[in-house]
Write a protein that holds these residues in place. Structure first.
Motif, mmCIF file in Angstrom:
data_model
loop_
_atom_site.group_PDB
_atom_site.id
_atom_site.type_symbol
_atom_site.label_atom_id
_atom_site.label_comp_id
_atom_site.label_asym_id
_atom_site.label_seq_id
_atom_site.Cartn_x
_atom_site.Cartn_y
_atom_site.Cartn_z
ATOM 1 N N THR A 1 1.133 -6.897 5.141
ATOM 2 C CA THR A 1 0.906 -5.720 4.307
ATOM 3 C C THR A 1 2.013 -4.713 4.570
ATOM 4 O O THR A 1 2.256 -4.334 5.727
ATOM 5 N N VAL A 2 2.703 -4.298 3.515
ATOM 6 C CA VAL A 2 3.743 -3.279 3.627
ATOM 7 C C VAL A 2 3.124 -1.923 3.309
ATOM 8 O O VAL A 2 2.623 -1.705 2.204
ATOM 9 N N HIS A 3 3.155 -1.026 4.274
ATOM 10 C CA HIS A 3 2.644 0.331 4.096
ATOM 11 C C HIS A 3 3.839 1.240 3.789
ATOM 12 O O HIS A 3 4.702 1.451 4.649
ATOM 13 N N VAL A 4 3.896 1.734 2.565
ATOM 14 C CA VAL A 4 4.946 2.680 2.170
ATOM 15 C C VAL A 4 4.419 4.075 2.475
ATOM 16 O O VAL A 4 3.478 4.556 1.838
ATOM 17 N N MET B 1 8.587 2.965 6.088
ATOM 18 C CA MET B 1 7.685 1.838 5.874
ATOM 19 C C MET B 1 7.216 1.269 7.207
ATOM 20 O O MET B 1 7.903 1.397 8.231
ATOM 21 N N PHE B 2 6.048 0.643 7.168
ATOM 22 C CA PHE B 2 5.512 -0.070 8.326
ATOM 23 C C PHE B 2 4.820 -1.323 7.813
ATOM 24 O O PHE B 2 4.046 -1.257 6.854
ATOM 25 N N VAL B 3 5.119 -2.467 8.430
ATOM 26 C CA VAL B 3 4.519 -3.732 8.021
ATOM 27 C C VAL B 3 3.480 -4.150 9.056
ATOM 28 O O VAL B 3 3.803 -4.288 10.238
ATOM 29 N N VAL C 1 0.855 -1.183 0.000
ATOM 30 C CA VAL C 1 0.000 0.000 0.000
ATOM 31 C C VAL C 1 0.892 1.233 0.000
ATOM 32 O O VAL C 1 1.831 1.330 0.795
ATOM 33 N N GLY C 2 0.632 2.176 -0.901
ATOM 34 C CA GLY C 2 1.368 3.440 -0.897
ATOM 35 C C GLY C 2 2.657 3.434 -1.678
ATOM 36 O O GLY C 2 3.498 4.334 -1.501
ATOM 37 N N ARG C 3 2.835 2.468 -2.563
ATOM 38 C CA ARG C 3 4.071 2.427 -3.352
ATOM 39 C C ARG C 3 4.283 3.689 -4.172
ATOM 40 O O ARG C 3 5.416 4.024 -4.528
ATOM 41 N N GLU C 4 3.202 4.397 -4.463
ATOM 42 C CA GLU C 4 3.338 5.634 -5.240
ATOM 43 C C GLU C 4 4.178 6.677 -4.511
ATOM 44 O O GLU C 4 4.714 7.602 -5.121
ATOM 45 N N SER D 1 11.277 -6.125 -1.590
ATOM 46 C CA SER D 1 10.279 -6.244 -2.651
ATOM 47 C C SER D 1 9.597 -4.904 -2.911
ATOM 48 O O SER D 1 9.359 -4.533 -4.061
ATOM 49 N N ALA D 2 9.307 -4.157 -1.842
ATOM 50 C CA ALA D 2 8.688 -2.840 -2.008
ATOM 51 C C ALA D 2 9.632 -1.868 -2.700
ATOM 52 O O ALA D 2 9.198 -1.003 -3.458
ATOM 53 N N ALA D 3 10.927 -2.020 -2.431
ATOM 54 C CA ALA D 3 11.934 -1.101 -2.973
ATOM 55 C C ALA D 3 12.528 -1.594 -4.280
ATOM 56 O O ALA D 3 13.644 -1.202 -4.636
ATOM 57 N N ARG D 4 11.815 -2.437 -5.005
ATOM 58 C CA ARG D 4 12.335 -3.028 -6.231
ATOM 59 C C ARG D 4 12.846 -1.930 -7.173
ATOM 60 O O ARG D 4 12.270 -0.856 -7.285
ATOM 61 N N GLY D 5 13.949 -2.240 -7.828
ATOM 62 C CA GLY D 5 14.576 -1.252 -8.697
ATOM 63 C C GLY D 5 15.671 -0.478 -8.010
ATOM 64 O O GLY D 5 16.424 0.255 -8.655
#
Length: 288
Positions: A230-233, A209-211, A85-88, A114-118
């Motif tokens: 759930t990973v909250h970005v 981030m918060f999981v 959630v919130g990857r934007e 995984s959230a920080a891919r790239g």
């Protein structure tokens, strides 16, 4: 059996009881895992010197490429069952950054990865973790880990230089501001200033981030049910350049802690209260 299921195996009651005692004492950075190795000052000095010498070799770079590929593959696999959630919020972050998250499992850095891919992600970890054996020991030694030691020379010179080198290359560094891992503990703990000091000192943002963890009905063993993550970005936090490093880092730490507390409230539908409840440990099926 998934990676997450495997972590639920074994005996965790001692750690849970230690968490309960630490919460009662309001000691939110306490070591709670039993059996953590302890290094003498001499052994720590030798291990840090070994790391510095080995990290400049071709063998180390080759093994790092292998370990990074293994970590990226594991993160991609784990990420298939994790909600983001919130990857934007990551779109605005350019260049190097310090990443913060809650610390509750040996594998939650895979969720962050995984959230920080790239982005190439380095992980700050206690020096003693480099002494593990087997596959996990290989990954700890070569998976873009930056060891954290207690020696004054290391903390004052070598450690900041390692972080700075990563940041100027546009890479990200994960620092756990809660310090110690508390197994499956749902609540965000008060943050320590180190991560934000480096962000302010090197003028880079904090990727916050918060999981959150949801206990499912699927039983893994007699003590734990499976968990859905759930990973909250959260919005990135930038240093206030009108302030000095200390004041800017304190401000960033307060902002990040507030964001994580708000994410907890939104995820669980209740205000943060540090009174210990069995439900604070995700997946735990307390008996009696």
């Amino acid at each position: 059996m998934t990676f997450a299921d495997q972590i639920l195996q074994g005996e965790h009651l001692t750690a849970i009881n230690n968490i309960k005692a630490a919460v009662a004492a309001a000691d939110y950075t306490a070591k709670v895992e039993p059996g953590d190795p302890v290094l003498t000052p001499e052994a720590e000095k030798a291990e840090l010197q070994r790391y510095l010498q080995h990290s400049s070799t071709a063998s180390f770079r080759t093994k790092t490429l292998i370990a990074r590929k293994m970590m990226d593959t594991a993160a991609s696999w784990v990420g298939r069952s994790v909600q983001f959630v919130g990857r934007e919020n990551l779109a605005a972050v350019q260049g190097g950054a310090i990443v913060t998250s809650n610390h509750f499992s040996p594998i939650e850095n895979l969720f962050v990865r995984s959230a920080a891919r790239g982005h190439r992600l380095h992980i700050v970890s206690q020096l003693t973790n480099l002494m593990m054996h087997g596959v996990l020991g290989f990954l700890m030694n070569y998976g873009d880990t930056i060891p954290l030691g207690n020696r004054r020379e290391w903390v004052g010179r070598e450690f900041p230089e390692l972080i700075h080198k990563c940041l100027v290359r546009g890479q990200w560094v994960l620092i756990y501001p809660e310090q110690e891992m508390w197994f499956n503990y749902r609540k965000p703990r008060p943050v320590q200033r180190g991560a934000y000091y480096y962000a302010a000192r090197f003028n880079v943002p904090v990727v916050s981030m918060f999981v959150s963890m949801e206990t499912t009905t699927r039983k893994v063993n007699k003590d734990f049910n499976a968990i859905k993550y759930t990973v909250h970005v959260l919005p990135p936090i930038y240093p206030d350049q009108t302030l000095g490093v200390r004041a800017a880092s304190i401000k960033m730490a307060a902002t990040d802690y507030a964001q994580k507390c708000a994410a907890y409230t939104a995820a669980y539908g209740k205000e943060l209260d540090y009174t210990f409840q069995p439900s604070d440990i995700a997946g735990w099926q307390q008996k009696g």
